[in-house]
Design a protein around this motif. Structure first.
Motif, mmCIF file in Angstrom:
data_model
loop_
_atom_site.group_PDB
_atom_site.id
_atom_site.type_symbol
_atom_site.label_atom_id
_atom_site.label_comp_id
_atom_site.label_asym_id
_atom_site.label_seq_id
_atom_site.Cartn_x
_atom_site.Cartn_y
_atom_site.Cartn_z
ATOM 1 N N UNK A 119 6.117 -41.262 7.138
ATOM 2 C CA UNK A 119 5.409 -41.566 8.031
ATOM 3 C C UNK A 119 4.863 -42.971 8.989
ATOM 4 N N UNK A 120 3.479 -43.016 8.348
ATOM 5 C CA UNK A 120 3.166 -44.158 8.884
ATOM 6 C C UNK A 120 2.898 -45.746 7.845
ATOM 7 N N UNK A 121 4.369 -45.410 7.274
ATOM 8 C CA UNK A 121 4.306 -46.792 6.639
ATOM 9 C C UNK A 121 4.630 -47.632 7.174
ATOM 10 N N UNK A 122 4.419 -49.244 7.262
ATOM 11 C CA UNK A 122 4.943 -50.868 7.398
ATOM 12 C C UNK A 122 5.509 -51.253 6.791
ATOM 13 N N UNK A 123 6.244 -51.901 6.713
ATOM 14 C CA UNK A 123 7.090 -53.174 6.100
ATOM 15 C C UNK A 123 5.499 -54.104 5.219
ATOM 16 N N UNK A 124 6.061 -53.695 3.554
ATOM 17 C CA UNK A 124 5.138 -54.698 2.331
ATOM 18 C C UNK A 124 4.157 -53.371 2.730
ATOM 19 N N UNK A 125 3.815 -52.807 3.183
ATOM 20 C CA UNK A 125 2.607 -51.925 3.171
ATOM 21 C C UNK A 125 2.678 -51.368 1.443
ATOM 22 N N UNK A 126 1.444 -50.894 1.328
ATOM 23 C CA UNK A 126 1.763 -50.423 -0.181
ATOM 24 C C UNK A 126 1.420 -49.234 -0.467
ATOM 25 N N UNK A 127 2.222 -48.866 -1.893
ATOM 26 C CA UNK A 127 3.145 -47.570 -2.074
ATOM 27 C C UNK A 127 1.691 -46.561 -2.464
ATOM 28 N N UNK A 128 1.078 -45.298 -1.835
ATOM 29 C CA UNK A 128 -0.380 -44.626 -2.442
ATOM 30 C C UNK A 128 0.273 -43.952 -3.754
ATOM 31 N N UNK A 129 0.413 -43.767 -5.227
ATOM 32 C CA UNK A 129 1.505 -43.053 -5.580
ATOM 33 C C UNK A 129 0.668 -42.222 -6.919
ATOM 34 N N UNK A 130 0.833 -40.840 -6.403
ATOM 35 C CA UNK A 130 -0.328 -39.880 -7.042
ATOM 36 C C UNK A 130 0.464 -39.589 -8.312
#
Length: 530
Positions: free
Chosen positions: A84-95
């Motif tokens: 929803x809030x992803x911007x190009x190049x933003x991090x992948x917060x992976x749980x």
């Protein structure tokens, strides 16, 4: 909010060893999982305990049953992804989900708040052989089919998942993946980072029991020390209560045990296994009430702040056994058994893993193969009630030969193989090790990173959460419940991650970047970095 299925408390690990799951059939556990994971339009992660529902629907990824052999057989692995809030190049917060029967929802973690702030996406991958991610469906729980439940395959599942995200989310081809996990999952997050640093740019290991691998009996000691630090008088009453129980067991007075502790049925004092199960059930009550003291009142059958209530009730009870009885009701009252002709009672034979949605059978395989947790009750402590503990209480490999026909490798060998030995973690980079003051797992977590203090933003760090419980800092921000120390810890953790992503160590990590979308990397098995 933390759900019951995500609780992997240390003494619950111990209860797995003594619960009677070894005689349960695969069909029983398949039916249990099916009951919990009834397919709906909304992911059923609330567990029926009042926790928040996950509004992001789960999906399924085709994964090889065995990455190592590169065979063509695949299975459906459940995941949740919110961009929803992803911007190009933003991090992948992976749980990385752990040993739960139900997938963890990223919408209920602090990662969701952070994604909004830093333009990232959140994702959760269900652990293979848990929940709905069963390589062989209802036939997954067999000796033959368990051979594909290996740490190598678990790591490769995560590697493939990150590759999948980078290939299918527009603008994510050059995104940095930060892997996060709690408890057993916290250990996994560090293992992923240590073995695949090219895939996992950083890791947040929350309450990982790194030093419980066959060489520690500190968990039970830490539980008792927590109560001693809260109130010496209350601690003394707890000690006296366990001494009274020990006397009743020794004398064979089962009726008094049942009456004083509201038991549906007293333990058979001539059955060592039953007494040991009962012993860990008693200790587990005190462990849960400190480890998860931040949970709301409905979870603990407590009205008011959990730990102060337990301490005050212990002090005000008419006798030590009455104090113990009240504590058991606080911990297990929500699972009390209704009795048609009398008051509800407490059943000590209900396995702790079942009550909090830990999938005991596949996790027993994990424990026998690469997580040889030692949860013996130290005889120097207050908890033992006199039963001669079987060898499995001090030897994590005991029972694995009989149950699975496997020999558990020594803890030191496992830690060396997967680069999580003390020297490895002290030299690690871009890993946050967070621990809570009230969490007994802290006694076996990564508590020392050496004396070196430098200016390198990539240096691994340890965050101590004053008054914090088991993974409390991972929970989503709650302005009505969070105390300042937890808020401060989250701010530190987020700022450390921002430093990684925007640091000078890698010029391409600014947030958000203007990287162009690409095809992503291959989904074939990848060897760990040298």
């Amino acid at each position: 909010m933390l759900q019951r299925h995500d609780l992997a408390c240390a003494l619950v690990f111990a209860a797995l060893r003594f619960s009677k799951f070894s005689s349960t059939t695969a069909a029983d556990h398949a039916a249990h999982n099916a009951l919990i994971n009834v397919g709906t339009g909304v992911n059923p992660v609330d567990g029926g305990d009042g926790a928040r529902v996950c509004w992001t629907p789960s999906q399924y990824l085709d994964q090889p049953v065995d990455h190592i052999s590169n065979a063509s057989q695949t299975f459906k692995q459940q995941y949740i992804l919110n961009a929803t809030y992803f911007k190009e190049g933003g991090p992948i917060l992976f749980y990385q989900s752990n040993e739960a029967t139900t997938i963890t929802c990223p919408d209920t973690l602090i990662l969701a708040d952070w994604a909004k702030e830093i333009g990232g996406l959140t994702a959760t991958l269900e652990h293979r052989y848990f929940g709905q991610s069963l390589p062989f469906g209802n036939d997954s729980y067999t000796q033959e089919n368990y051979k594909y439940l290996t740490l190598e395959n678990v790591m490769q599942d995560a590697v493939n998942f990150i590759d999948f995200i980078k290939s299918n989310v527009t603008g994510a081809s050059n995104s940095k993946a930060i892997v996060v996990g709690r408890s057993y999952g916290g250990t996994l997050s560090a293992i992923f980072r240590q073995n695949y640093p090219d895939v996992f740019y950083g890791a947040w290991a929350v309450s990982g029991p790194f030093y419980a691998f066959g060489d520690s009996t500190e968990i039970g000691q830490e539980v008792q020390q927590t109560y001693l630090r809260q109130s010496y008088t209350a601690f003394s009453r707890i000690k006296e209560a366990f001494s009274d129980v020990k006397s009743l067991v020794a004398s064979g007075d089962e009726p008094t045990l049942a009456k004083e502790l509201s038991l549906c049925q007293a333990p058979n004092v001539t059955d060592v296994a039953d007494v040991v199960t009962f012993n860990y059930w008693l200790v587990g009550a005190y462990d849960i009430l400190t480890q998860f003291s931040f949970m709301p009142s409905y979870f603990h059958n407590v009205s008011g702040p959990v730990l102060p209530v337990v301490i005050n009730d212990t002090l005000s009870a008419p006798s030590p056994l009455a104090a113990l009885n009240q504590t058991l009701w606080h911990a297990y009252g929500g699972d009390a058994v209704a009795v048609p002709s009398g008051k509800p009672c407490l059943d000590h034979t209900i396995a702790l893993p079942s009550s909090i949605n830990i999938a005991a059978v596949p996790f027993s395989w994990v424990r026998c193969n690469w997580v040889p947790l030692n949860n013996a009750l130290d005889p120097r402590g207050i908890w033992q009630i006199g039963a001669p503990l079987p060898p499995s209480a001090s030897d994590p490999s005991a029972g694995c030969t009989a149950l699975w026909n496997v020999t558990t490798p020594p803890g030191a060998a496992i830690k060396a193989k997967y680069r999580i030995a003390d020297a490895d973690l002290r030299a690690s980079t871009r890993i946050i090790f967070s621990v809570g003051e009230l969490d007994p797992t802290t006694s076996v977590a990564q508590n020392g990173l050496g004396d070196a203090v430098g200016t390198d933003p990539d240096q691994a760090v340890r965050v101590f959460v004053a008054g914090g419980g088991h993974g409390q800092d991972l929970e989503q921000y709650d302005p009505g419940a969070d105390w300042q120390s937890v808020v401060d810890a989250r701010n530190i953790e987020l700022n450390v991650i921002k430093g990684w992503l925007n640091g000078t160590a890698a010029a391409s990590t600014a947030l958000p970047s203007s990287s162009s979308a690409g095809a992503g990397s291959s989904a074939t098995a990848r060897a760990p970095s040298a």
